[in-house]
Each structure stands twice: as structure tokens, then as C-alpha cells.
Write an enzyme that holds these catalytic residues in place. Structure first.
Site, PDB file in Angstrom:
ATOM      1  N   LYS A  34      -8.703 -46.953  29.821  1.00 29.72           N
ATOM      2  CA  LYS A  34      -7.783 -45.960  30.397  1.00 29.72           C
ATOM      3  C   LYS A  34      -7.088 -45.202  29.269  1.00 29.72           C
ATOM      4  O   LYS A  34      -7.203 -45.582  28.096  1.00 29.72           O
ATOM      5  CB  LYS A  34      -6.765 -46.650  31.303  1.00 29.72           C
ATOM      6  CG  LYS A  34      -5.829 -47.610  30.613  1.00 29.72           C
ATOM      7  CD  LYS A  34      -5.096 -48.451  31.637  1.00 29.72           C
ATOM      8  CE  LYS A  34      -4.284 -49.532  30.979  1.00 29.72           C
ATOM      9  NZ  LYS A  34      -2.867 -49.401  31.100  1.00 29.72           N
ATOM     10  N   TYR A 254      14.071 -33.243   5.833  1.00 25.60           N
ATOM     11  CA  TYR A 254      15.204 -32.933   6.713  1.00 25.60           C
ATOM     12  C   TYR A 254      16.319 -33.962   6.568  1.00 25.60           C
ATOM     13  O   TYR A 254      16.058 -35.164   6.545  1.00 25.60           O
ATOM     14  CB  TYR A 254      14.747 -32.901   8.176  1.00 25.60           C
ATOM     15  CG  TYR A 254      13.900 -31.683   8.503  1.00 25.60           C
ATOM     16  CD1 TYR A 254      14.442 -30.400   8.427  1.00 25.60           C
ATOM     17  CD2 TYR A 254      12.573 -31.819   8.868  1.00 25.60           C
ATOM     18  CE1 TYR A 254      13.669 -29.285   8.715  1.00 25.60           C
ATOM     19  CE2 TYR A 254      11.792 -30.714   9.169  1.00 25.60           C
ATOM     20  CZ  TYR A 254      12.341 -29.448   9.089  1.00 25.60           C
ATOM     21  OH  TYR A 254      11.582 -28.348   9.373  1.00 25.60           O
TER      22      TYR A 254
HETATM   23  C1  LIG Z   1      -3.443 -53.786  34.937  1.00 23.54           C
HETATM   24  C2  LIG Z   1      -3.804 -53.840  33.482  1.00 23.54           C
HETATM   25  N1  LIG Z   1      -4.801 -54.643  33.116  1.00 23.54           N
HETATM   26  C3  LIG Z   1      -5.173 -54.738  31.808  1.00 23.54           C
HETATM   27  C4  LIG Z   1      -4.550 -53.992  30.844  1.00 23.54           C
HETATM   28  C5  LIG Z   1      -4.975 -54.145  29.407  1.00 23.54           C
HETATM   29  O1  LIG Z   1      -3.913 -54.692  28.673  1.00 23.54           O
HETATM   30  P1  LIG Z   1      -4.042 -54.903  27.105  1.00 23.54           P
HETATM   31  O2  LIG Z   1      -4.214 -53.556  26.510  1.00 23.54           O
HETATM   32  O3  LIG Z   1      -2.748 -55.537  26.707  1.00 23.54           O
HETATM   33  O4  LIG Z   1      -5.216 -55.767  26.915  1.00 23.54           O
HETATM   34  C6  LIG Z   1      -3.504 -53.149  31.194  1.00 23.54           C
HETATM   35  C7  LIG Z   1      -2.821 -52.364  30.168  1.00 23.54           C
HETATM   36  O5  LIG Z   1      -1.766 -51.843  30.250  1.00 23.54           O
HETATM   37  C8  LIG Z   1      -3.123 -53.064  32.570  1.00 23.54           C
HETATM   38  O6  LIG Z   1      -2.125 -52.261  32.966  1.00 23.54           O
END
Ligand SMILES: Cc1ncc(COP(=O)(O)O)c(C=O)c1O
Length: 366
Positions: A34, A254
Site C-alpha cells: 500500500k 535559516y
Molecule cells: C492492516 C495492516 N496490516 C499490515 C500492515 C503492515 O504493517 P508493517 O508495515 O508494520 O509490517 C499494516 C500497515 O500499516 C496495516 O495497516
């Protein structure tokens, strides 16, 4: 051309994915890609993992459709499910799997007329208190979904709030609630994120959901033998574009936050918060110049940042600068370490790299 690039090592990605699989040999691992694969480019990462990963996970249908349009045919699970009932038609067309976390999603699913049953992951809230049904109501919902003709491959899914911590008390509470429910329902499970994949075999289910570890970041509060085998996937790389000689006491950047404690040489680097580099980086934040550790000196600007290279005599205009990742001489600067200096986590740094830093793919999988 501006020298800033995000080099993506797809072989390292595959190595890390295989490590996740070796951590949990009895589970299948859905690769979480994602948020554009945590900033690495979801399509390229999916293509690199396609031979190994039996499924991918994204947050929403837009992310999933982008992958299908790119030719990815592997199953894709929508971790937050549908955002409106009309998405179910697209779920059906593309064969997506969906999480369901709210009653309205279930109502929409049961009212739909898909061409085939839809694989469903029922999300239960075992203690994260973000998405999902309460443990107490989950059994009844599970039984209803099991009997529904629109539903297939039903799994119980939950998410851990503290799997990264050494203190296991809250993790154990979540696990106990889930085990009680899973035993009652004899349900296949999908629980483990990266930290649980790495550190808590008890949480390994039919499926695990490793995310950040695929990109080489160690999510654990205390590293273990396995996290030390992770390889960085993204190297944020640039060059020195100007050099400055400062007298003791002269400020840089800055508000003059940094002042030279001695006669100093300052390298100006083409990378700033306009590229997604964190403006909260403190003086002392590590950077590799010609593969040698140096420190940020002065506030990060939109297009540039400044580094104290007084102790790197060979630093000149054109020298390689690595903001995180692997330098040409093999030295690694972990993104996790940079994140600590910015009071943040690797997830925000990686997902924050803007398109202004072009992704450049490497490796046999590229
Ligand atoms: C529902 C869910 N599953 C799995 C993951 C993967 O988590 P990680 O990146 O800590 O492995 C996430 C990440 O935010 C998540 O929201």
C-alpha cells in the site's frame, strides 16, 4: 540534471520478502504494498515479487486497480475494504479480496449480486481500537458471513498495536482474545504485521501481512538476528552541489541554528523538504558523503541541506551523498537511524519521498 534520485534495489526487496517467508514457514505472506509500496513504487515492487508472493495487500481499490492496469494478476486484498457500496462491482470484476470492518460493508456485501463469491477477511478489533468488530460480536458476524452465498475464503483478521515492543503484556492480551475467538470458530487467521512476523511466532497465521520489513526497515524496538539480515531497498542519493569554508562561530542556513564550532567545511546537498526529506532533521542527523558518515549542520531547506564535511577532505562538488540506504562503497545508513534523528519512524520517511526524487530501479527483477 538535478542529481537527486531514489534508487530502488528490487533484489533486496525479494531478499527481504523471502526472509519474511522463512520467519514463518507455515504461513503464506501477503506482501503489503500500500501507499505506493511505502514510497518505493507499487507496480515495480509487485512485478518484482509476483513470482514469490501469493497475494498483495493495499489500502483501497484505487491502489488495487492501478496494479491490475499495470498487468498484475495476483490476488489483491483491500485492507480497509470498500469505501462505498458501488465499489463492490469493481471488486467483482477484478477479483479483489476485501476486509470488512463495519456493519454497512457487510450489509452492502450481502445485498450485492457478484458473479462469484468474494473472498472476505473479517476484521476484528482485538485491542488496536481503530478498525474492526468487537471480539464479543465477531462470532455471530462470522457465522452469518460463513453462511452467505456471496462470501468465500473467510478469514479472521486483526492488527497488533504493540508487536514492535519488548514489553509483551498488551500483545499477549490481544493474542489471548484472538486465540479464544479462533478456537471457538476454527477460523483461519491473518494477524501478523512485520514486527509480529519477526518476533512473535505465536501470531503467525494462515496468512501474515509483512509491510515495512520488505523495504529493509527494522520495526522492532530491539533488533534481533533476523532483522540484522534485512537489506535496504531504497537509497536516497544525491550530490554535493557547492562547498563553503566557514570561520569558527559563523552560522549556516535559516535562523542560523548551527554555528561552526571550529573552522569548518560545509557541503551543500541537492535534497530538501521539497523532495520529502524531513525538515525536522536535527543537527547531527547522519548522512554519508563519499561513503563516510557526516552530520547535517543547519536547518533543512526546500531544495537543499547542509552537511559538515570538515573531516572528509575528499568531499568536493559532485561527491556522492546518501541520505539513507547504501553508498557506493557498501556502507549502509539505515533509514531507521535517520528517522530517530527526525523524531519519526521509517514509514513516514519512505512514504514521504516525493515524485520530485525520481525512482530508478535496479536488480535482476528490474
Ligand atoms: C492492516 C495492516 N496490516 C499490515 C500492515 C503492515 O504493517 P508493517 O508495515 O508494520 O509490517 C499494516 C500497515 O500499516 C496495516 O495497516
Amino acid at each position: 540534471m538535478r542529481p537527486l534520485v531514489a534508487d530502488i534495489d528490487l533484489d533486496a526487496l525479494r531478499h527481504n520478502y523471502q526472509l519474511a517467508c522463512r520467519c514463518a514457514p507455515k504461513s503464506r505472506s501477503v506482501a503489503v504494498i500500500k501507499a505506493d509500496a511505502y514510497g518505493h513504487g507499487a507496480l515495480a515492487c509487485a512485478q518484482a515479487l509476483e513470482r514469490d508472493a501469493p497475494a498483495f495487500a493495499v489500502a483501497c481499490i484505487e491502489e488495487a486497480i492501478t496494479l491490475r492496469q499495470g498487468g498484475v494478476t495476483t490476488p489483491i486484498v483491500l485492507l480497509e475494504g470498500i469505501f462505498s457500496a458501488d465499489e463492490l462491482a469493481l471488486v467483482d470484476v477484478h477479483g479483489f479480496w476485501i476486509a470488512v470492518h463495519s456493519q454497512w460493508q457487510i450489509d452492502a456485501l450481502l445485498a450485492a449480486t457478484p458473479s462469484q463469491p468474494i473472498p472476505v477477511w473479517l476484521k476484528v478489533d482485538s485491542g488496536m481500537h481503530r478498525l474492526g468488530f468487537a471480539i464479543e460480536e465477531a462470532a455471530a458476524i462470522w457465522r452469518k458471513l460463513s453462511a452467505a452465498p456471496n462470501v468465500t475464503a473467510l478469514h479472521l483478521m486483526s492488527h497488533f498495536a504493540t508487536a514492535d515492543l519488548q514489553d509483551s503484556r498488551y500483545f499477549n492480551q490481544q493474542m489471548a482474545r484472538l486465540q479464544g475467538l479462533a478456537n471457538e470458530l476454527d477460523a483461519p487467521l491473518c494477524l501478523a504485521n512485520s514486527p509480529a512476523t519477526l518476533a512473535w511466532p505465536v501470531a503467525h497465521g494462515d496468512w501474515n501481512r509483512p509491510g515495512v520489513m520488505l523495504y529493509g526497515s527494522d520495526p522492532l524496538e530491539v533488533a534481533n538476528d533476523i532483522t540484522q539480515q534485512l537489506q535496504p531497498v531504497m537509497t536516497l542519493r544525491s550530490e554535493v552541489i557547492a562547498m563553503r569554508e566557514l570561520e569558527e562561530g559563523e552560522p549556516v542556513g535559516y535562523s542560523g541554528r548551527w554555528r561552526a564550532p571550529r573552522r569548518s567545511r560545509i557541503a551543500v546537498v541537492a535534497c530538501g523538504y521539497g523532495d520529502g526529506y524531513d525538515r525536522h532533521a536535527r543537527d547531527g542527523t547522519p548522512v554519508l558523503v563519499n561513503g563516510q558518515r557526516c552530520a547535517i549542520a543547519g536547518k533543512v531547506s526546500m531544495d537543499m541541506l547542509t552537511v559538515d564535511v570538515t573531516d572528509v577532505p575528499d568531499a568536493v562538488i559532485g561527491s556522492e551523498v546518501v541520505l539513507w540506504g547504501r553508498a557506493s562503497n557498501g556502507v549502509i545508513l539505515p533509514v531507521d537511524e535517520v528517522a530517530r534523528y527526525c523524531d519519526t519512524i521509517s514509514y513516514t520517511l519512505l512514504t514521504g519521498v516525493l515524485p520530485r526524487a525520481p525512482r530508478r530501479y535496479h536488480g535482476r527483477s528490474a
